[in-house]
Motif scaffolding. Structure first.
Motif, PDB file in Angstrom:
ATOM      1  N   GLN A  44       0.800  -1.219   0.000  1.00  0.00           N
ATOM      2  CA  GLN A  44       0.000   0.000   0.000  1.00  0.00           C
ATOM      3  C   GLN A  44       0.841   1.282   0.000  1.00  0.00           C
ATOM      4  OE1 GLN A  44      -3.191   0.144  -0.489  1.00  0.00           O
ATOM      5  NE2 GLN A  44      -3.286   2.364  -0.321  1.00  0.00           N
ATOM      6  N   ARG A  47       1.839   2.056  -3.503  1.00  0.00           N
ATOM      7  CA  ARG A  47       0.716   2.534  -4.307  1.00  0.00           C
ATOM      8  C   ARG A  47       0.410   4.001  -4.015  1.00  0.00           C
ATOM      9  NH1 ARG A  47      -2.797  -2.762  -2.749  1.00  0.00           N
ATOM     10  NH2 ARG A  47      -1.758  -4.271  -4.122  1.00  0.00           N
ATOM     11  N   GLN A  48       0.486   4.373  -2.752  1.00  0.00           N
ATOM     12  CA  GLN A  48       0.241   5.766  -2.400  1.00  0.00           C
ATOM     13  C   GLN A  48       1.300   6.678  -3.002  1.00  0.00           C
ATOM     14  OE1 GLN A  48       0.033   5.733   1.874  1.00  0.00           O
ATOM     15  NE2 GLN A  48      -2.063   4.962   1.919  1.00  0.00           N
ATOM     16  N   LYS A  51       0.665   7.019  -6.702  1.00  0.00           N
ATOM     17  CA  LYS A  51      -0.467   7.909  -6.962  1.00  0.00           C
ATOM     18  C   LYS A  51      -0.074   9.368  -6.782  1.00  0.00           C
ATOM     19  CE  LYS A  51      -3.628   8.139  -3.836  1.00  0.00           C
ATOM     20  NZ  LYS A  51      -4.748   7.802  -2.930  1.00  0.00           N
TER      21      LYS A  51
END
Length: 315
Positions: A44, A47-48, A51
């Motif tokens: 995660q 992914r952050q 982004k």
């Protein structure tokens, strides 16, 4: 130094940069498990970051170049610090130039620029977070220096390489002074990285947040770099604690099997300490800001007791 040494030096820095978000993901998983919540993915944090790197940067009209430069400077300071601390190999080209006092100064440089950037736009939250951050650092840095002085006294050197190799060469010994220094270092680690009981990295309440208040004006790739640098700072403190208090597993060999074994032990120590940090934060409560001086004063007192024990006991 051969080109292989420089490749290993660069490889260690890349290793630290890539592992930092993974460490944050591992701590987040354990916190969710201990709180009976559904755990996020281990990937995660990546992914952050992905982004954020693809989002547009939004800046205030009153922002100066300092606000734009600070994320890059902050990430650069943390990346340089990660390359200087022996995570796997002790015999690296830059190892002989590393002094623990210089490391404290390098970390302080990043903190000062972040605090200045937080006050740049002139928002209330940014100034509030900067003042709180400098208060914490003003109390934490003396305790950290006293911890380093205790270990430097045991090895007659402030060079990080000599401090690490000195303990590794002696084998397993129990020093009373190191027990106090280790507790003080753990308390400073929690304070410097904005962890419970000093700060809660998951809160956005204006009455409690410190680190989050300083980065509210950032977005896009700037915010990604700051979050990555924050994760890297936690990895740096973990690696520094391993090198000073748990130096077993470090190697000075350039052979493949030796490096692989040292890397496996380093990952194992990170795994255990990441889970331990989550347990500690779960069973602890965040202190009021006015209790933070007492907390860090205790850390400084323990560090002073450590160096006094060293000279009184002669060990």
């Amino acid at each position: 130094m051969t080109p292989v040494n420089w490749l290993l030096q660069g490889g260690q820095e890349i290793l630290g940069i890539l592992l930092a978000p993974l460490l944050m993901g591992w701590v987040g998983i354990w916190r969710a498990w201990l709180q009976n919540r559904r755990a996020p993915s281990l990937m995660q944090p990546y992914r952050q970051l992905f982004k954020l790197f693809h989002k547009e940067v939004v800046l205030a009209e009153t922002a100066s170049p300092l606000l734009r430069v600070t994320p890059y400077l902050l990430f650069g300071c943390m990346g340089l610090t990660a390359s200087l601390i022996p995570m796997v190999i002790t015999d690296l080209p830059l190892a002989g130039a590393v002094d623990v006092i210089a490391l404290v100064g390098l970390l302080a440089l990043a903190r000062v620029f972040l605090a200045l950037a937080a006050m740049d736009v002139g928002t209330a939250f940014g100034s509030l977070g900067a003042r709180r951050e400098m208060l914490v650092s003003f109390l934490a840095e003396p305790a950290l220096l006293m911890v380093f002085f205790t270990i430097a006294s045991l090895n007659a050197s402030t060079s990080l390489r000599f401090m690490v190799t000195g303990f590794a060469a002696r084998g397993f010994y129990l020093y009373p002074s190191l027990a106090f220094a280790g507790v003080a270092f753990l308390m400073v680690l929690l304070a410097e990285n904005g962890r419970i009981p000093v700060d809660n990295p998951e809160t956005h309440l204006e009455l409690t947040m410190i680190h989050e208040a300083m980065i509210l004006e950032y977005s896009g790739r700037h915010l990604a770099l700051i979050e990555w640098a924050s994760a890297l700072k936690l990895l740096i403190y973990f690696s520094l604690g391993f090198a000073l208090f748990l130096p077993f597993g470090l190697t000075d060999s350039q052979q493949g099997w030796g490096i692989l074994g040292a890397l496996i032990l380093f990952l194992l120590k990170l795994t255990v300490m990441g889970a331990g940090l989550a347990v500690l934060e779960t069973v602890s409560a965040k202190q009021r800001l006015f209790r933070v001086p007492e907390y860090l004063g205790t850390a400084f007192l323990l560090a002073v007791l450590a160096i006094l024990l060293h000279y009184l006991l002669g060990s």
